[in-house]
Motif scaffolding. Sequence first.
Motif, PDB file in Angstrom:
ATOM      1  N   PHE A   4       0.814  -1.219   0.000  1.00 53.25           N
ATOM      2  CA  PHE A   4       0.000   0.000   0.000  1.00 53.25           C
ATOM      3  C   PHE A   4       0.848   1.270   0.000  1.00 53.25           C
ATOM      4  O   PHE A   4       0.417   2.304   0.505  1.00 53.25           O
ATOM      5  CB  PHE A   4      -0.966  -0.009   1.184  1.00 53.25           C
ATOM      6  N   LYS A   5       2.045   1.171  -0.581  1.00 52.94           N
ATOM      7  CA  LYS A   5       2.870   2.366  -0.709  1.00 52.94           C
ATOM      8  C   LYS A   5       2.190   3.353  -1.649  1.00 52.94           C
ATOM      9  O   LYS A   5       1.665   2.976  -2.700  1.00 52.94           O
ATOM     10  CB  LYS A   5       4.250   2.002  -1.259  1.00 52.94           C
ATOM     11  N   ARG A   6       2.179   4.616  -1.266  1.00 50.09           N
ATOM     12  CA  ARG A   6       1.469   5.650  -2.028  1.00 50.09           C
ATOM     13  C   ARG A   6       2.421   6.744  -2.481  1.00 50.09           C
ATOM     14  O   ARG A   6       3.483   6.947  -1.881  1.00 50.09           O
ATOM     15  CB  ARG A   6       0.346   6.269  -1.177  1.00 50.09           C
ATOM     16  N   ASN A   7       2.004   7.457  -3.525  1.00 47.13           N
ATOM     17  CA  ASN A   7       2.769   8.633  -3.934  1.00 47.13           C
ATOM     18  C   ASN A   7       2.265   9.842  -3.150  1.00 47.13           C
ATOM     19  O   ASN A   7       1.348   9.708  -2.331  1.00 47.13           O
ATOM     20  CB  ASN A   7       2.679   8.835  -5.454  1.00 47.13           C
ATOM     21  N   GLY A  10      -1.491  10.339  -2.749  1.00 47.78           N
ATOM     22  CA  GLY A  10      -2.305   9.289  -2.145  1.00 47.78           C
ATOM     23  C   GLY A  10      -2.628   8.125  -3.051  1.00 47.78           C
ATOM     24  O   GLY A  10      -3.382   7.230  -2.665  1.00 47.78           O
ATOM     25  N   HIS A  11      -2.090   8.089  -4.263  1.00 44.76           N
ATOM     26  CA  HIS A  11      -2.358   6.992  -5.182  1.00 44.76           C
ATOM     27  C   HIS A  11      -1.508   5.779  -4.814  1.00 44.76           C
ATOM     28  O   HIS A  11      -0.297   5.902  -4.607  1.00 44.76           O
ATOM     29  CB  HIS A  11      -2.063   7.419  -6.622  1.00 44.76           C
ATOM     30  N   ILE A  12      -2.142   4.627  -4.734  1.00 48.54           N
ATOM     31  CA  ILE A  12      -1.432   3.394  -4.407  1.00 48.54           C
ATOM     32  C   ILE A  12      -0.589   2.988  -5.622  1.00 48.54           C
ATOM     33  O   ILE A  12      -1.110   2.834  -6.724  1.00 48.54           O
ATOM     34  CB  ILE A  12      -2.426   2.276  -4.032  1.00 48.54           C
ATOM     35  N   LYS A  16      -1.389   2.041  -9.657  1.00 43.03           N
ATOM     36  CA  LYS A  16      -0.928   2.937 -10.720  1.00 43.03           C
ATOM     37  C   LYS A  16      -0.082   2.171 -11.734  1.00 43.03           C
ATOM     38  O   LYS A  16      -0.231   2.341 -12.944  1.00 43.03           O
ATOM     39  CB  LYS A  16      -0.130   4.093 -10.118  1.00 43.03           C
ATOM     40  N   TYR A 117      -5.625   8.720 -12.424  1.00 43.65           N
ATOM     41  CA  TYR A 117      -4.909   7.931 -11.417  1.00 43.65           C
ATOM     42  C   TYR A 117      -3.491   7.603 -11.871  1.00 43.65           C
ATOM     43  O   TYR A 117      -2.609   7.334 -11.051  1.00 43.65           O
ATOM     44  CB  TYR A 117      -5.669   6.636 -11.124  1.00 43.65           C
TER      45      TYR A 117
END
Length: 267
Positions: A4-7, A10-12, A16, A117
């Motif tokens: 669940f690492k996000r940029n 907040g996008h996973i 992406k 996204y």
Amino acid sequence: MPLFKRNPFGHILWIKKWLIRILGVISHGRYRRFNELQIEGSEIIRQLPEQNVLFISNHQTYFADVAAMFHVFNAALKGRVDNINNIGYIWNPKLNVYYVAAGETMRSGLLPKIFAYTGSVSIDRTWRSAGKNVNRQVKLSDISNIGKALNDGWVVTFPQGTTTAFKPIRRGTAHIIKTYKPVVVPIVIDGFRRSFDKKGLQIKKRNVLQSMVIKEPLEIDYENETIENIVERIEYAIEQHPSFLKVLTPEQIKEQEELNEKRKFWS
């Protein structure tokens, strides 16, 4: 990569990545089979830093321009020289690539939301909304979000804010350049308007020569150059200054059309 690492938006990232893979496979034929994309300057892509790079480009369709850049950037980073052959490059795409787009466009349906996204930095245009001319203040959050994207990676922007050729450069791009001092890389595209519909989703005509020229980064004196000077330099760099306009005679237009018909693309 953690699940669940996000940029920063907040996008996973694994979501992406898969969206870019799927959309990349779907769109690849638009630049390799139905039409051929001629590329110049891919070696410049490999020389750029990981963050704080701003690509400035003329604009011809809503989505096809950006999709082509995603292909070209990732192909170049995987060692392709001025081509997007062998789509294997899309399996591990560069995930910190963003593009500036009108918020109303990216919210206009399910497909644009999916596109968003993959890397959209959505902004509210100050001069146009719902097909009407408006005059409103720039949202500071929009500028901040572009800065956030630059701090994380690469950002593509279309300084004219429209797909209509030779429209004025929006001063906001120059303000962003002076504020965040990015490496500014001009890109000039052509052929997309002829081969796709305005949104860039449907193929309008086949066997059209599409081109993308990536130029050397601009040398900018961030402290001393004026906004007006930077705007003018952008106009020249993306070949949208009025001096690039030329009037063709009917005979020249016919010759150009005949030349396009005779062009044979490499396999």
